[in-house]
Write an enzyme that holds these catalytic residues in place. Sequence first.
Site, PDB file in Angstrom:
ATOM      1  N   CYS A 198      45.393  52.941  45.435  1.00 32.89           N
ATOM      2  CA  CYS A 198      44.416  52.872  44.315  1.00 32.89           C
ATOM      3  C   CYS A 198      43.583  54.122  44.452  1.00 32.89           C
ATOM      4  O   CYS A 198      43.035  54.468  45.730  1.00 32.89           O
ATOM      5  CB  CYS A 198      43.640  51.596  44.280  1.00 32.89           C
ATOM      6  SG  CYS A 198      42.287  51.734  43.125  1.00 32.89           S
ATOM      7  N   CYS A 209      36.302  51.763  46.635  1.00 32.35           N
ATOM      8  CA  CYS A 209      35.810  50.326  47.140  1.00 32.35           C
ATOM      9  C   CYS A 209      35.765  50.531  48.727  1.00 32.35           C
ATOM     10  O   CYS A 209      36.825  50.199  49.340  1.00 32.35           O
ATOM     11  CB  CYS A 209      36.469  49.514  46.398  1.00 32.35           C
ATOM     12  SG  CYS A 209      36.470  49.595  44.576  1.00 32.35           S
ATOM     13  N   CYS A 257      37.945  47.665  50.389  1.00 34.73           N
ATOM     14  CA  CYS A 257      39.326  47.450  50.076  1.00 34.73           C
ATOM     15  C   CYS A 257      40.582  48.092  50.513  1.00 34.73           C
ATOM     16  O   CYS A 257      40.570  49.386  50.587  1.00 34.73           O
ATOM     17  CB  CYS A 257      39.421  47.635  48.767  1.00 34.73           C
ATOM     18  SG  CYS A 257      41.140  47.216  47.732  1.00 34.73           S
ATOM     19  N   CYS A 262      47.372  34.489  38.944  1.00 39.65           N
ATOM     20  CA  CYS A 262      46.565  35.544  38.746  1.00 39.65           C
ATOM     21  C   CYS A 262      47.221  36.599  39.177  1.00 39.65           C
ATOM     22  O   CYS A 262      47.486  36.764  40.403  1.00 39.65           O
ATOM     23  CB  CYS A 262      44.996  35.275  39.589  1.00 39.65           C
ATOM     24  SG  CYS A 262      44.083  36.854  39.356  1.00 39.65           S
ATOM     25  N   CYS A 306      46.034  34.754  34.628  1.00 42.10           N
ATOM     26  CA  CYS A 306      45.083  35.633  34.505  1.00 42.10           C
ATOM     27  C   CYS A 306      45.548  36.945  35.208  1.00 42.10           C
ATOM     28  O   CYS A 306      46.602  37.144  35.832  1.00 42.10           O
ATOM     29  CB  CYS A 306      43.886  35.158  35.918  1.00 42.10           C
ATOM     30  SG  CYS A 306      42.637  35.830  36.002  1.00 42.10           S
ATOM     31  N   CYS A 345      36.662  35.693  34.299  1.00 40.06           N
ATOM     32  CA  CYS A 345      36.395  35.330  35.664  1.00 40.06           C
ATOM     33  C   CYS A 345      35.889  36.707  36.285  1.00 40.06           C
ATOM     34  O   CYS A 345      36.244  37.648  36.255  1.00 40.06           O
ATOM     35  CB  CYS A 345      37.643  35.232  36.164  1.00 40.06           C
ATOM     36  SG  CYS A 345      37.811  34.879  38.083  1.00 40.06           S
ATOM     37  N   ARG A 368      34.581  29.511  42.224  1.00 34.84           N
ATOM     38  CA  ARG A 368      36.104  29.705  43.195  1.00 34.84           C
ATOM     39  C   ARG A 368      35.763  30.062  44.660  1.00 34.84           C
ATOM     40  O   ARG A 368      35.048  31.263  44.887  1.00 34.84           O
ATOM     41  CB  ARG A 368      36.999  30.601  42.702  1.00 34.84           C
ATOM     42  CG  ARG A 368      37.995  30.808  43.201  1.00 34.84           C
ATOM     43  CD  ARG A 368      39.370  31.499  42.594  1.00 34.84           C
ATOM     44  NE  ARG A 368      39.776  30.825  41.437  1.00 34.84           N
ATOM     45  CZ  ARG A 368      39.945  31.361  40.336  1.00 34.84           C
ATOM     46  NH1 ARG A 368      40.122  32.392  40.091  1.00 34.84           N
ATOM     47  NH2 ARG A 368      39.995  30.393  39.266  1.00 34.84           N
TER      48      ARG A 368
HETATM   49  S1  SF4 Z   1      39.162  46.780  44.783  1.00 32.15           S
HETATM   50 FE1  SF4 Z   1      40.684  48.086  45.823  1.00 32.15          FE
HETATM   51  S2  SF4 Z   1      42.455  47.820  44.367  1.00 32.15           S
HETATM   52 FE2  SF4 Z   1      40.568  47.332  43.167  1.00 32.15          FE
HETATM   53  S3  SF4 Z   1      39.748  49.237  42.208  1.00 32.15           S
HETATM   54 FE3  SF4 Z   1      38.566  49.109  44.187  1.00 32.15          FE
HETATM   55  S4  SF4 Z   1      40.044  50.323  45.754  1.00 32.15           S
HETATM   56 FE4  SF4 Z   1      41.275  49.772  43.871  1.00 32.15          FE
END
Ligand code: SF4
Length: 362
Positions: A53, A57, A60, A97, A129, A189, A261
Amino acid sequence: MAIRHDWTKEEILEIYNKPFMELLYEAATIHREHHDPNTVQVSTLLSIKTGGCPEDCGYCPQAARYHTDLEGNDLMSVNQVKAQALRAKESGSSRVCMGAAWRNVKDGEEFDNVLEMVRTINKLDMEVCCTLGMLTENQAQRLAEAGLYAYNHNLDSSEEYYKEVISTRGFEDRLKTIDNVRKTNVTVCSGGIIGMGETVEDRAGMLVALATLSPQPESVPINALVPVEGTPLAEQEQVPIWDMIRMVATTRIVMPETQVRLSAGRTQMSREGQAMCFFAGANSIFAGDKLLTTPNPDVNEDMQMFKALGLNPQKPFTKKSQPESVDAENSKFQNLGEKPKWSRPGHTIERNLAAQGKSKKA
Ligand code: SF4
């Protein structure tokens, strides 16, 4: 009791900080007024496209810029997803999901495949979902037409603390996607993560942002951070169980009708801790040994816990009727070749940059 959409941070903080027993009693009372306290929804989370990705974040492991030993995979096939959905149904899940590690949805072949996955699972009489990143109104309409029941898009934290975790898009981008979903009949959600280094005020701020949405989200996941080596938040300490219970109880009080949840972080919680979360108003869990990429209790262990507590899995479409799936050839909506617009806030987050730097050296 009428649903309030005018909660303030001060009011929510006052609830969160109540003496524990009072908080628990109030939350459990409200829970019983709006839900069957012995029923818990069981969802299965499938990572249909893992890793790679472009976002940053801080929590993540799927962000390509951090070195996390994660094995990525391209988009799964419709048949693979169907097989996993059937397995989930057999083990008691009423909802699937599907998560894809995308910044946003792009019209094209992959999105067409996701739409087919939605139709396929809806026809198995399970709630479907998706969590696919940002999307446009037309893309939300196409998902709704395929039979999507819910769309997940977490606010993650308060607007203020969001800037300490993610720099590649803004908090208002999250709200825009939720708004696009709200223009359809798909339910929303949206929740967040605690234990990322935020203050209690930030937790209350996130709940203000969610509870003042009108309507409030039908589902609010409360995650405890699972720190993953290589990510900027790898060194965060585990969230105390009391914080999780307080957060669940406060969410239940300010959003009485929502399914709250208990999400990531359950492997770090005892059964007794989870039981207190259910008492405080949690009425949904994710099943399966993985939550996208982080560990989760085995489904058999969960069913043993349900048995010990006398809990029953919620049947699908208990809260809202099953949507119809329109086949691709009869669709009213076109592929517009769209990508959602989003802001790039332009600030930097030192710990994200440091984690990225370490990854390059590795
Ligand atoms: S949480 Fe992870 S997968 Fe989702 S947008 Fe952020 S970096 Fe990408």
